[in-house]
Design a protein around this motif. Structure first.
Motif, short mmCIF file in Angstrom:
data_model
loop_
_atom_site.label_atom_id
_atom_site.label_comp_id
_atom_site.label_asym_id
_atom_site.label_seq_id
_atom_site.Cartn_x
_atom_site.Cartn_y
_atom_site.Cartn_z
N GLN A 122 0.82 -1.20 0.00
CA GLN A 122 0.00 0.00 0.00
C GLN A 122 0.86 1.26 0.00
O GLN A 122 0.50 2.27 -0.59
CB GLN A 122 -0.95 0.04 1.22
CG GLN A 122 -2.12 -0.90 1.15
CD GLN A 122 -1.76 -2.35 1.41
OE1 GLN A 122 -2.40 -3.23 0.90
NE2 GLN A 122 -0.72 -2.65 2.19
N VAL A 123 2.01 1.19 0.68
CA VAL A 123 2.91 2.35 0.75
C VAL A 123 4.25 2.07 0.07
O VAL A 123 5.14 2.91 0.09
CB VAL A 123 3.13 2.80 2.22
CG1 VAL A 123 1.83 3.32 2.81
CG2 VAL A 123 3.70 1.69 3.07
N GLU A 124 4.38 0.86 -0.50
CA GLU A 124 5.55 0.45 -1.27
C GLU A 124 6.86 0.53 -0.47
O GLU A 124 7.86 1.07 -0.94
CB GLU A 124 5.65 1.25 -2.57
CG GLU A 124 4.43 1.06 -3.45
CD GLU A 124 4.47 1.87 -4.73
OE1 GLU A 124 5.16 2.91 -4.78
OE2 GLU A 124 3.80 1.45 -5.68
N MET A 125 6.81 -0.04 0.76
CA MET A 125 8.01 -0.11 1.60
C MET A 125 7.85 -1.21 2.63
O MET A 125 6.74 -1.68 2.86
CB MET A 125 8.28 1.24 2.27
CG MET A 125 7.22 1.68 3.26
SD MET A 125 7.58 3.25 4.10
CE MET A 125 7.52 4.41 2.76
N PRO A 126 8.96 -1.60 3.26
CA PRO A 126 8.86 -2.60 4.31
C PRO A 126 7.94 -2.12 5.43
O PRO A 126 7.89 -0.92 5.74
CB PRO A 126 10.30 -2.74 4.81
CG PRO A 126 11.14 -2.26 3.68
CD PRO A 126 10.35 -1.20 2.99
N LEU A 127 7.24 -3.05 6.04
CA LEU A 127 6.31 -2.69 7.11
C LEU A 127 7.03 -2.00 8.26
O LEU A 127 6.48 -1.10 8.88
CB LEU A 127 5.57 -3.94 7.61
CG LEU A 127 4.43 -3.66 8.59
CD1 LEU A 127 3.31 -2.89 7.91
CD2 LEU A 127 3.91 -4.96 9.17
N ALA A 128 8.27 -2.39 8.52
CA ALA A 128 9.04 -1.77 9.60
C ALA A 128 9.25 -0.27 9.37
O ALA A 128 9.45 0.48 10.31
CB ALA A 128 10.39 -2.47 9.76
N GLU A 129 9.17 0.16 8.11
CA GLU A 129 9.33 1.58 7.78
C GLU A 129 7.98 2.28 7.63
O GLU A 129 7.94 3.49 7.40
CB GLU A 129 10.13 1.72 6.49
CG GLU A 129 11.54 1.18 6.59
CD GLU A 129 12.27 1.18 5.26
OE1 GLU A 129 11.88 1.94 4.34
OE2 GLU A 129 13.25 0.42 5.14
N THR A 130 6.90 1.54 7.74
CA THR A 130 5.56 2.10 7.61
C THR A 130 5.10 2.63 8.96
O THR A 130 5.16 1.91 9.96
CB THR A 130 4.56 1.02 7.13
OG1 THR A 130 5.02 0.48 5.89
CG2 THR A 130 3.16 1.59 6.94
#
Length: 152
Positions: A122-130
């Protein structure tokens, strides 16, 4: 429609676009679940039960595993060597915050047990960076939009 999380293996220097493309290509040739994922599944299930409470487990031979939590709609699936979690767009506001807190915790558990990285498309990044606030905003706005379009 659902909020999706993919669990991926990324080599040093490899772009997320390349990882996603490789995962998509590999999905076409999916076979039995690898032994290391089956072992991880056995460790994940009891921990997921502690986190979520009552869950339904579906196992189909060596091809797939599924863990579903009916209260939140959280669904953890293993199909061949693909691992993903989905949550339907049912939640907004404080409800979205509660469900996504469980999602983030489950993702951390799956990352720990599999060695894979949770990726938030959804945000095009690892979840840890979300940011949790970013995920809550997406969940809430899509849920509200769907309810406005199609009713509750």
């Amino acid at each position: 429609m659902s909020y999706d999380i993919y669990f991926l293996s990324r080599d040093e220097g490899q772009s997320w676009d390349d990882v996603l493309e490789a995962a998509e290509a590999a999905a076409e040739d999916s076979g039995p679940i690898p032994a290391e994922l089956l072992e991880a599944w056995q460790r994940i299930v009891p921990q997921a039960r502690s986190l979520l409470g009552d869950v339904d487990i579906t196992e189909y031979e060596q091809e797939s595993r599924d863990l579903s939590h009916s209260d939140t709609g959280i669904d953890l699936s293993v199909f061949g060597d693909e691992v993903s979690i989905t949550v339907p767009y049912w939640h907004n506001g404080e409800g979205a915050a509660r469900v996504l807190a469980k999602l983030f915790a489950l993702c951390a558990l799956v990352e720990k047990e599999t060695g894979l990285t949770a990726y938030d498309p959804q945000v095009e990044m690892p979840l840890a960076e979300t940011s949790p606030h970013q995920a809550i905003s997406i969940m809430s706005s899509v849920t509200t939009d769907l309810r406005n379009r199609y009713g509750s």
